[in-house]
Design a protein around this motif. Structure first.
Motif, short mmCIF file in Angstrom:
data_model
loop_
_atom_site.label_atom_id
_atom_site.label_comp_id
_atom_site.label_asym_id
_atom_site.label_seq_id
_atom_site.Cartn_x
_atom_site.Cartn_y
_atom_site.Cartn_z
N LEU A 276 2.88 0.00 12.28
CA LEU A 276 3.21 -1.40 12.54
C LEU A 276 3.62 -1.65 13.99
CD1 LEU A 276 5.21 -2.05 9.24
CD2 LEU A 276 2.77 -2.37 9.68
N ALA A 277 3.73 -2.92 14.33
CA ALA A 277 4.02 -3.32 15.71
C ALA A 277 5.37 -2.80 16.20
CB ALA A 277 3.97 -4.84 15.83
N ASP A 278 6.33 -2.62 15.30
CA ASP A 278 7.66 -2.14 15.70
C ASP A 278 7.73 -0.62 15.77
OD1 ASP A 278 7.56 -1.44 13.05
OD2 ASP A 278 9.28 -2.66 12.43
N GLY A 279 6.60 0.06 15.60
CA GLY A 279 6.58 1.52 15.68
C GLY A 279 6.81 2.22 14.35
N SER A 280 7.15 1.48 13.31
CA SER A 280 7.37 2.09 12.00
C SER A 280 6.05 2.27 11.27
CB SER A 280 8.31 1.22 11.17
OG SER A 280 7.71 -0.05 10.91
N GLN A 281 6.10 3.06 10.20
CA GLN A 281 4.93 3.29 9.36
C GLN A 281 5.19 2.76 7.95
OE1 GLN A 281 3.52 7.29 9.11
NE2 GLN A 281 2.36 7.17 11.01
N LYS A 282 4.12 2.26 7.33
CA LYS A 282 4.21 1.76 5.96
C LYS A 282 3.06 2.34 5.15
CE LYS A 282 4.19 -2.52 3.22
NZ LYS A 282 4.12 -4.00 3.28
N THR A 283 3.40 2.99 4.05
CA THR A 283 2.36 3.51 3.16
C THR A 283 1.82 2.37 2.33
OG1 THR A 283 3.40 5.70 3.04
CG2 THR A 283 1.83 5.13 1.30
N LEU A 284 0.53 2.09 2.48
CA LEU A 284 -0.10 0.98 1.78
C LEU A 284 -0.64 1.39 0.42
CD1 LEU A 284 -2.15 -0.45 4.78
CD2 LEU A 284 0.07 -1.26 3.95
N PHE A 285 -1.16 2.59 0.35
CA PHE A 285 -1.84 3.03 -0.87
C PHE A 285 -1.76 4.54 -0.97
CE2 PHE A 285 -6.02 5.01 -1.88
CZ PHE A 285 -5.99 4.88 -3.25
#
Length: 436
Positions: A276-285
């Motif tokens: 993401l834009a803030d440098g964090s990661q998000k598991t989508l699937f």
């Protein structure tokens, strides 16, 4: 668009479902059998090449469409995000990618014209209906259409598959289109690209790869997600951290301009994450774990069933697609795939009965098609629950909206258990012309 009534309340509690296929005999095709089939596929549209039933999965092509709803909870999560937002687009893109995890280098049985498949999951507040809406033997053309709905979304889709043998691989052109509409009016559309499959059982190992890019477009505001399938080497793997044939890289565009973030990375058969834009990661699937293997102290029939299940690489969701749970038979129309005795025999590993049933059903369908053509001049039987949209021409390429639309009435007939005028296409031979 108005949300549906809470139909799932009448379907609760959800039935207990099986965790494995039935006991099965085991017979793998010989190299000679495989080669005899392969040599007839060269330079042909392989959709019409007869494949022995023991080389088919114990589900048919319409159930393969249903498999792609396994991760429908991604759409429920997307519905909670703001209309037209990047966060919603990422989850819709993850759902589009999740459909590829059902790919397997084995062929499913071909559907019969008029056949239907339903999936009703009250615990997920999701239901799904698909029908073979066009099947013309002379032009070797088949079209399947589907509609699914959740608590806050509706999904329409169709495909027009074409299979070619390219010498060293099978190439499947899905001509697949999905259009998703949330009940706040937000809409998205995407298509599935070409699938390339290594020749099955010829070199001892089969594999699946995809070529091209899936573009998920948000209708109306210029926002789109682009998921590119990377073509890696034969021996690359996730463990080696080198590009593999399963790797996916993606990004977001706004009015055709690529955004620096989010960046999408992952594997279509494992997981997808967004940076993401803030440098964090998000598991989508993340793919669901496979069914548990049976205990080794169980009888050999259990082990054979598990072996067939692993060979087909069926996830738990797919294992349950052909199951007749208690009370379900009374609700289903006579066109539902669960009534196909050839697939039921295939599940058990009774290949002789499966082959005989498949031949009877295909011969019966061809007779129905000939009779219909003689009466009307139309070369394809009409569908029951879908119809062509006004002004649609099947000779033209797909646009951003499916050519067939759901006309309604199926779920109402199911609730009333009244299927007047619906032919028993899977009835015994002596009752094949009987109508409810």
């Amino acid at each position: 668009m108005d949300p549906p009534a809470a139909w799932w309340e009448a379907e609760l509690p959800a039935p207990e479902r099986r965790t494995a296929l039935p006991h099965a005999k085991l017979k793998l095709p010989s190299a000679q059998e495989t080669w005899n089939i392969v040599k007839h596929m060269v330079s042909s549209n392989s959709m019409d090449v007869p494949i022995p039933v023991h080389m088919c999965m114990p589900i048919d092509e319409l159930q393969r469409r249903a498999e792609e709803m396994e991760y429908s909870e991604l759409l429920d999560k997307a519905a909670e995000e703001a209309k037209g937002s990047t966060e919603r687009l990422l989850l819709v893109a993850a759902f589009a990618l999740s459909a590829f995890q059902s790919a397997r280098p084995m062929r499913a049985s071909l559907p019969i014209m008029g056949e239907t498949v339903e999936v009703v999951l009250p615990e997920k507040k999701m239901r799904f209906l698909t029908e073979t809406v066009y099947l013309n033997q002379k032009s070797n053309k088949v079209i399947n259409a589907w509609v699914a709905e959740g608590e806050r979304w509706m999904l329409e889709g169709e495909d027009e598959p074409a299979l070619k043998f390219r010498g060293t691989s099978l190439e499947l052109h899905m001509n697949w289109l999905d259009r998703l509409t949330f009940f706040d009016g937000d809409a998205y559309s995407w298509k599935k690209m070409t699938t390339g499959a290594a020749v099955i059982h010829v070199v001892g190992k089969s594999s699946i790869t995809f070529k091209g890019t899936v573009v998920v477009e948000q209708v109306g505001n210029g926002l789109s997600a682009h998921l590119a399938f990377k073509e890696g080497g034969m021996f690359c793997s996730m463990a080696s951290r080198k590009p593999s044939k399963h790797e996916v890289l993606g990004h977001i565009e706004k009015d055709g301009v690529r955004l620096q973030r989010p960046v999408i990375r992952g594997y279509w058969d494992a997981e997808l994450v967004a940076e993401l834009a803030d440098g964090s990661q998000k598991t989508l699937f993340r793919i669901n774990p496979p069914p548990a293997e049976p205990d080794r102290v169980r009888p050999v029939t259990h082990l054979k069933a598990a072996f067939v299940q692993r060979r087909c690489n069926l996830p738990l969701f797919s294992v349950r697609l052909n199951e007749m749970t208690p009370g379900l038979e009374a609700k289903l129309p006579p066109t539902d795939v669960r009534r196909r005795w050839d697939l039921r025999a295939l599940e058990r590993g009774d290949y002789a009965q499966a082959a005989a049933g498949k031949e009877i059903l295909e011969r019966r369908w061809q007779q129905r098609e000939r009779e219909h053509c003689e009466r009307t001049g139309d070369t394809s039987l009409p569908p029951r629950w879908f119809q062509l949209r006004e002004g649609t021409d099947l000779t033209r390429p797909q646009g951003t909206t499916p050519r067939f639309r759901y006309t309604g009435g199926y779920w109402e007939a199911r609730a009333a258990r009244k299927w007047q005028g619906i032919e028993h296409i899977f009835a015994p031979e002596d009752a094949s012309r009987y109508l409810l």
